[in-house]
Design a protein around this motif. Structure first.
Motif, mmCIF file in Angstrom:
data_model
loop_
_atom_site.group_PDB
_atom_site.id
_atom_site.type_symbol
_atom_site.label_atom_id
_atom_site.label_comp_id
_atom_site.label_asym_id
_atom_site.label_seq_id
_atom_site.Cartn_x
_atom_site.Cartn_y
_atom_site.Cartn_z
ATOM 1 N N ASP A 305 0.836 -1.211 0.000
ATOM 2 C CA ASP A 305 0.000 0.000 0.000
ATOM 3 C C ASP A 305 0.870 1.260 0.000
ATOM 4 O O ASP A 305 0.584 2.238 -0.683
ATOM 5 C CB ASP A 305 -0.923 0.011 1.215
ATOM 6 C CG ASP A 305 -1.939 -1.117 1.131
ATOM 7 O OD1 ASP A 305 -2.194 -1.575 -0.001
ATOM 8 O OD2 ASP A 305 -2.447 -1.539 2.186
ATOM 9 N N ALA A 306 1.943 1.189 0.816
ATOM 10 C CA ALA A 306 2.842 2.344 0.884
ATOM 11 C C ALA A 306 3.493 2.574 -0.473
ATOM 12 O O ALA A 306 3.572 3.706 -0.961
ATOM 13 C CB ALA A 306 3.910 2.109 1.953
ATOM 14 N N VAL A 307 3.955 1.475 -1.078
ATOM 15 C CA VAL A 307 4.612 1.602 -2.388
ATOM 16 C C VAL A 307 3.608 2.101 -3.426
ATOM 17 O O VAL A 307 3.932 2.933 -4.275
ATOM 18 C CB VAL A 307 5.237 0.256 -2.816
ATOM 19 C CG1 VAL A 307 5.795 0.357 -4.236
ATOM 20 C CG2 VAL A 307 6.353 -0.118 -1.855
ATOM 21 N N ASP A 308 2.374 1.591 -3.339
ATOM 22 C CA ASP A 308 1.336 2.039 -4.280
ATOM 23 C C ASP A 308 1.116 3.542 -4.197
ATOM 24 O O ASP A 308 0.979 4.208 -5.215
ATOM 25 C CB ASP A 308 0.007 1.323 -3.991
ATOM 26 C CG ASP A 308 -0.021 -0.042 -4.653
ATOM 27 O OD1 ASP A 308 0.927 -0.325 -5.426
ATOM 28 O OD2 ASP A 308 -0.961 -0.798 -4.408
ATOM 29 N N ASP A 309 1.083 4.017 -2.949
ATOM 30 C CA ASP A 309 0.882 5.465 -2.773
ATOM 31 C C ASP A 309 1.991 6.256 -3.465
ATOM 32 O O ASP A 309 1.749 7.252 -4.128
ATOM 33 C CB ASP A 309 0.877 5.829 -1.280
ATOM 34 C CG ASP A 309 -0.451 5.456 -0.645
ATOM 35 O OD1 ASP A 309 -1.375 5.111 -1.415
ATOM 36 O OD2 ASP A 309 -0.550 5.491 0.597
ATOM 37 N N ILE A 310 3.223 5.763 -3.269
ATOM 38 C CA ILE A 310 4.365 6.479 -3.854
ATOM 39 C C ILE A 310 4.320 6.360 -5.374
ATOM 40 O O ILE A 310 4.574 7.328 -6.096
ATOM 41 C CB ILE A 310 5.676 5.912 -3.285
ATOM 42 C CG1 ILE A 310 5.730 6.191 -1.784
ATOM 43 C CG2 ILE A 310 6.883 6.536 -3.981
ATOM 44 C CD1 ILE A 310 6.783 5.424 -1.062
ATOM 45 N N LEU A 311 3.983 5.166 -5.846
ATOM 46 C CA LEU A 311 3.880 4.994 -7.305
ATOM 47 C C LEU A 311 2.805 5.910 -7.883
ATOM 48 O O LEU A 311 2.986 6.498 -8.949
ATOM 49 C CB LEU A 311 3.558 3.533 -7.637
ATOM 50 C CG LEU A 311 4.772 2.597 -7.598
ATOM 51 C CD1 LEU A 311 4.311 1.146 -7.697
ATOM 52 C CD2 LEU A 311 5.732 2.916 -8.731
#
Lengths: 592, 149
Positions: A305-311
């Motif tokens: 989820d964190a990576v998705d937000d950054i992506l």
């Protein structure tokens, strides 16, 4: 004999009537002059008010025109953005969809491939389109296509492609490959000319998006850059100046409305007003940064989820081609936000524009992440981390800000009364009076009262009826008549008697006339005395009011100024926030 | 020696010193060191020189403070300006580090021109003392030793 007496009496009556008329005329003229003076004052006040109203009107009209123009331009720029870069949105949406599709397995590989290829054709210069083709090829295990697509994406935007792939691979659990892309990304960077996308790295650090190896790599690189850049005093000073801009934004407005009498009489008022407005910045800074320090930023449950937000943020970033239009958009938004006040917009603008510049050094990216998080595209958590990293510059800027407004404090606060500060002063041209508030208020009041007495007395005295001067002519005439009568006594006692009698009658009439004039003068003198007294009392009341307001100002200033140490403590607390465990570290502790 | 007479003499000495120091280039500030926080030893020495009545002791302390400034911060101030704790009529004082003399001022006294800014800052009550350098730089020092430069 009786004819002479009658004729003489008539003449004297006539002369007396003329003198009374003249006196009345003089009184009337004096009243009229006084009225004219009063009306001139009123007219001048009205003119001043009219000029002020007109200036306000012109300013409001100008601002309204500015806002209208900015709104029109905003619409045009938004249409241009939509027209020229609207299709980029499709690619961005598709990228997010593809990543979610990988997770859920609900999207077929053919769909991904066909749509990504279609987008590739539609957006010939956009880096994200070939990268999506590469993702589709990767899913289909088509290595050759994947390599070519990545090369194309890398050619269009090396940094974003590297970072995107590093994050996607990290998301898919391919840690070694992810760190390789990350190294590729970092090696190519010059800390003096970083792209805005570098803010994503700060976001990744604050979110713990890279694994332990990735984090170590990033931290090592960031530390070496920081040490390298901090050796340059000019770069450091540039950051301090940027933070000074942030502190200056918190300067309060004018408090003239709260101190009407002090502002009217003290030439030092502008300096006092400026000092109080600046001192009020401490309270505003405390409100803003205490809230930031107290914020809780719960980490995402899943690293994905964190990576998705950054992506999401990375793909949603404006492309360099869009920047000129985005910059114009920011300018117009600043004008609308500040109600058409161009000066305020200009103050607002540099921060926005700097955030939209294409190349920034690492220190500036840190400052911008702290000061303009939305413009540079980082989260609130990253903003707080950046503020923590910038605490030294923030502290220095704030300390210099406090020193500068304290240096601007006047050493002496004076009260200056011009002759026209009351109506009475205008009537007799009262000279200017100056006093210093360092003296006790009783001394000042006494000095001001003496000033009024000293300059009001000649005015009052000038209205005193001068019996000696006025009685010279009648005295001489009557004396001459009596003398003539006495000389005539040897010739004709009757003539002598008539002369003396006429002189006495004339003298009596003349006395009555002069006495009437004396009473009129005494009345006018009494009025003048009352006028001067009223003016004096009004003046003293103004002085007393200004003195009381100076006390209030001193209290307000001291209250505001003594909050400076609170801001210093707060900045020190914010520095400590940088030592708090990142979500990444918390994840390690829980074994995620 | 009368107070006013002494002040006149010291001002003369100051200006002579500043001129000769400038010529020798001794007082050029080393910016990075100048920003370093002042340590507690300096505060204590300043306090002692302020209260000491023994000229020899004051001279010794003055020399020590000068050496510390030279060693730690790379520059020695012309003098230090601070609030006076003698009470009325004195409001502030100047500590001449080179002559080891403390000169007290009443509100009505004028201070040497290069100390005018320092006086305004000291009156704000926000700083422990203010350093004044021959270059014209004025550096306020907070009670925790941090400087505003």
């Amino acid at each position: 004999m009786s004819d002479i007496d009658y004729t003489l009496r008539n003449k004297v009556d006539h002369v007396a009537g003329m003198v009374v008329q003249l006196d009345q005329g003089l009184t009337q003229v004096s009243n009229q002059v006084s009225q004219v003076g009063q009306r001139t004052e009123e007219t001048r006040d009205r003119l001043q008010k009219l000029a002020a109203d007109f200036e306000t009107f012109v300013m409001i009209a100008q601002r309204t025109a500015n806002v209208q123009r900015a709104e029109t331009r905003t619409g045009i720029v938004e249409a241009q953005l939509e027209n020229q870069f609207g299709h980029y949105k499709l690619v961005r949406r598709f990228a997010t969809g593809v990543l979610q599709g990988f997770d859920s397995g609900l999207v077929s590989q053919e769909t991904v491939r066909s749509v990504s290829e279609q987008l590739m054709v539609q957006t010939p210069r956009y880096w994200l389109a070939p990268v999506l083709v590469a993702l589709g090829a990767w899913a289909e295990d088509d290595r050759e296509l994947c390599d070519r697509a990545i090369q194309t994406g890398y050619g269009r935007s090396p940094s974003r492609t590297s970072l995107f792939l590093a994050l996607v691979l990290r998301r898919q659990g391919r840690r070694e490959a992810s760190v390789r892309w990350l190294r590729q990304y970092l090696t190519a960077l010059d800390p003096n000319t970083l792209g805005r996308d570098f803010a994503m790295i700060l976001e990744c650090v604050s979110q713990g998006a890279f694994g332990p190896a990735g984090l170590e790599l990033v931290q090592e690189r960031l530390n070496s850059w920081r040490a390298q850049l901090l050796n340059d005093d000019a770069k450091q000073q540039a950051q301090v100046n940027r933070w000074r801009g942030e502190v200056d934004v918190h300067v309060g407005g004018s408090s003239q409305a709260s101190f009407p009498r002090l502002s009217a009489v003290s030439p030092q008022w502008p300096a006092l007003d400026r000092a109080l407005a600046h001192a009020n910045a401490h309270g505003s800074l405390i409100t803003k940064y205490t809230a930031m320090a107290a914020e809780e930023h719960p980490s995402q449950d899943r690293i994905e989820d964190a990576v998705d937000d950054i992506l999401d943020r990375l793909v949603a970033e404006f492309d360099d081609e869009e920047l000129p239009l985005r910059r114009e958009h920011a300018l117009n938004q600043a004008i609308i936000r500040n109600d058409g006040d161009m000066a305020a917009s200009q103050r607002d603008l540099p921060n926005d524009l700097v955030a939209l510049e294409t190349r920034l050094d690492y220190l500036t990216i840190q400052s911008e992440s702290a000061l303009n998080p939305s413009k540079i595209g980082v989260s609130r958590a990253t903003q707080r981390m950046a503020v923590s990293s910038c605490h030294d510059w923030f502290g220095r800027a704030h300390a210099a800000f406090s020193r500068d407004y304290r240096l601007g404090l006047p050493t002496d606060v004076e009260a200056v009364f011009e002759g026209n500060h009351t109506g009475a002063g205008v009537v007799f041209n009262l000279p200017r009076w100056t006093g210093s508030f360092t003296d006790p208020i009783e001394h000042l009041e006494r000095s001001l009262a003496e000033h009024w007495d000293r300059h009001g007395r000649p005015f009052i005295d000038s209205m005193t009826f001068n019996w000696r001067k006025e009685a010279v002519v009648p005295g001489v005439v009557i004396g001459a008549a009596v003398l003539f009568g006495l000389l005539c006594a040897g010739v004709s006692s009757a003539l002598a008697l008539v002369c003396v009698f006429a002189a006495l009658i004339g003298g009596g009439i003349w006395f009555l006339v002069l006495n009437g004039k004396a009473q009129t003068a005494a009345k006018r003198q009494q009025d003048a005395r009352a006028l001067v007294e009223r003016g004096k009392q009004d003046s003293i009341a103004q002085l007393r009011g200004a003195g009381a307001e100076l006390l209030d100002w001193t209290t307000a200033y001291r209250d505001a100024d003594t909050r400076e140490p609170e801001v210093r403590t707060l900045i020190a607390d914010l520095a400590q926030l940088g030592n708090a465990p990142t979500p990444y570290e918390r994840r390690v502790a829980t074994g995620a | 020696m009368e107070f006013t007479e002494r002040r006149r003499l010291e001002s003369h000495l100051d200006s002579g010193l500043a001129a000769s120091s400038n010529e020798q280039g001794l007082l050029r500030p080393a910016q990075r060191n100048v920003r370093k926080p002042r340590h507690a030893g300096i505060f204590e020495a300043i306090h002692r020189i302020d209260t000491s009545l023994d000229p020899a002791m004051r001279a010794e302390l003055g020399r020590w403070i000068r050496d510390e400034y030279e060693r730690e911060y790379g520059d020695v101030p012309l003098g230090l300006f601070a609030q006076c704790h003698l009470g009325p009529p004195y409001v502030d004082h100047r500590l001449d580090l080179w002559q080891s003399i403390v000169e007290h001022y009443t509100r009505a006294d004028t201070v040497p021109p290069q100390f005018a800014e320092a006086r305004t800052l000291v009156r704000s009550g926000a700083y422990d003392y203010v350093e004044v350098y021959a270059s014209g730089q004025t550096i306020p020092v907070l009670v925790d030793g941090t400087v505003v430069a």
